[in-house]
Design an enzyme around this catalytic site. Structure first.
Site, PDB file in Angstrom:
ATOM      1  N   GLY A  25     -10.374   8.344  -2.879  1.00  0.00           N
ATOM      2  CA  GLY A  25     -10.696   7.721  -4.157  1.00  0.00           C
ATOM      3  C   GLY A  25      -9.571   7.792  -5.162  1.00  0.00           C
ATOM      4  O   GLY A  25      -8.437   7.430  -4.880  1.00  0.00           O
ATOM      5  N   GLU A  73      -7.277   2.974  -6.735  1.00  0.00           N
ATOM      6  CA  GLU A  73      -8.218   2.868  -5.622  1.00  0.00           C
ATOM      7  C   GLU A  73      -9.654   2.913  -6.154  1.00  0.00           C
ATOM      8  O   GLU A  73      -9.901   3.351  -7.288  1.00  0.00           O
ATOM      9  CB  GLU A  73      -7.962   4.011  -4.630  1.00  0.00           C
ATOM     10  CG  GLU A  73      -8.846   3.990  -3.389  1.00  0.00           C
ATOM     11  CD  GLU A  73      -8.739   2.705  -2.593  1.00  0.00           C
ATOM     12  OE1 GLU A  73      -9.277   1.680  -3.073  1.00  0.00           O
ATOM     13  OE2 GLU A  73      -8.122   2.726  -1.510  1.00  0.00           O
ATOM     14  N   ARG A 118       0.836  -1.193   0.000  1.00  0.00           N
ATOM     15  CA  ARG A 118       0.000   0.000   0.000  1.00  0.00           C
ATOM     16  C   ARG A 118       0.878   1.254   0.000  1.00  0.00           C
ATOM     17  O   ARG A 118       1.964   1.258   0.594  1.00  0.00           O
ATOM     18  CB  ARG A 118      -0.921   0.027   1.219  1.00  0.00           C
ATOM     19  CG  ARG A 118      -1.947   1.165   1.127  1.00  0.00           C
ATOM     20  CD  ARG A 118      -2.839   1.237   2.341  1.00  0.00           C
ATOM     21  NE  ARG A 118      -3.655   2.450   2.269  1.00  0.00           N
ATOM     22  CZ  ARG A 118      -4.156   3.078   3.308  1.00  0.00           C
ATOM     23  NH1 ARG A 118      -3.935   2.630   4.539  1.00  0.00           N
ATOM     24  NH2 ARG A 118      -4.893   4.158   3.159  1.00  0.00           N
ATOM     25  N   HIS A 119       0.405   2.289  -0.646  1.00  0.00           N
ATOM     26  CA  HIS A 119       1.124   3.564  -0.708  1.00  0.00           C
ATOM     27  C   HIS A 119       1.281   4.186   0.683  1.00  0.00           C
ATOM     28  O   HIS A 119       0.580   3.836   1.635  1.00  0.00           O
ATOM     29  CB  HIS A 119       0.368   4.545  -1.603  1.00  0.00           C
ATOM     30  CG  HIS A 119      -0.995   4.897  -1.086  1.00  0.00           C
ATOM     31  ND1 HIS A 119      -1.217   5.854  -0.112  1.00  0.00           N
ATOM     32  CD2 HIS A 119      -2.220   4.392  -1.386  1.00  0.00           C
ATOM     33  CE1 HIS A 119      -2.501   5.943   0.143  1.00  0.00           C
ATOM     34  NE2 HIS A 119      -3.139   5.068  -0.600  1.00  0.00           N
ATOM     35  N   GLY A 120       2.183   5.151   0.792  1.00  0.00           N
ATOM     36  CA  GLY A 120       2.373   5.885   2.041  1.00  0.00           C
ATOM     37  C   GLY A 120       1.234   6.857   2.308  1.00  0.00           C
ATOM     38  O   GLY A 120       0.363   7.086   1.457  1.00  0.00           O
ATOM     39  N   GLU A 121       1.283   7.453   3.468  1.00  0.00           N
ATOM     40  CA  GLU A 121       0.217   8.348   3.904  1.00  0.00           C
ATOM     41  C   GLU A 121       0.151   9.619   3.055  1.00  0.00           C
ATOM     42  O   GLU A 121       1.167  10.155   2.625  1.00  0.00           O
ATOM     43  CB  GLU A 121       0.446   8.743   5.362  1.00  0.00           C
ATOM     44  CG  GLU A 121      -0.670   9.584   5.957  1.00  0.00           C
ATOM     45  CD  GLU A 121      -0.178  10.516   7.045  1.00  0.00           C
ATOM     46  OE1 GLU A 121      -0.617  10.347   8.186  1.00  0.00           O
ATOM     47  OE2 GLU A 121       0.642  11.423   6.743  1.00  0.00           O
TER      48      GLU A 121
END
Length: 210
Positions: free
Chosen positions: A22, A80, A8-11
């Site tokens: 989205g 997403e 998963r991507h970072g914050e």
């Protein structure tokens, strides 16, 4: 055997604020960049036959920071879930029809589709199509989003629509799978050990879909 790493991507700032993100092309926050670099330390020495990536900015930025110089294969199927006209808002900000749709989504994530957006079935169709297009063997990574990871894991374990349990996919978390002859082994789910040395690298609470 196919060894698959789902990352998963970072914050982003919107993650931290709890905004409906989205398919917006938001960049990583300062914390997200640090998470991606820590992820890079974790991936150092790993060699992937191919690295897929969502084409949304936060995913591409994560991949470029974590795997500098590694070619990326961008795939829109790894985006997403689209939240259409709800994107950019806090749930508490919504009014009128948008507020009603958002409330329906909280009750029925699977079937309710916001205006100009997707429901969970739509997301699952494209995520599974991507999964089924992968080679039968090799080592593959995909930098993607929480919703895609949830959809793939639910597909793999055959979760029923009425299941009361859910997976977790934290920012910069790693989920590893071994797929062989139609059988899948969950090696690890939401591994964030690379974020542990500094407590504030972990986001305490993750929304279901970002």
């Amino acid at each position: 055997m196919l060894e698959l790493w789902l990352i998963r991507h970072g914050e982003t700032d919107w993650n931290r604020e709890g905004r409906i993100q989205g398919q917006q092309h938001n960049p990583l926050s300062a914390l997200g960049e640090l998470q991606a670099r820590r992820l890079g330390g974790r991936l150092m020495g790993e060699r992937f036959d191919i690295v897929y990536c969502s084409d949304l900015r936060r995913a591409v930025q994560t991949a470029e920071l974590a795997l500098p110089g590694v070619p990326l294969t961008l795939d829109e199927r790894l985006r997403e879930i689209s939240r259409g006209t709800l994107e950019g808002h806090l749930g508490a900000e919504l009014v009128g029809e948008a507020k009603d749709v958002y409330a329906q989504m909280q009750r029925d994530l699977i079937n309710v589709r916001p205006p100009q957006g997707e429901n969970y079935r739509d997301l699952s169709v494209r995520a599974v199509a991507w999964l089924e297009s992968l080679p039968a063997r090799g080592k593959v990574a995909a930098v993607t989003h929480g919703g895609v990871i949830y959809a793939l894991l639910h597909h793999i374990v055959g979760a029923h629509e009425g299941a009361t349990w859910r997976f977790t996919a934290s920012n910069a978390g790693i989920t590893r799978l071994h797929i062989h002859n139609g059988r899948t082994t969950l090696v690890s789910v939401n591994d964030t050990a690379h974020l542990e040395p500094q407590a504030d690298l972990r986001v305490a609470r993750q929304p279901l879909v970002t």
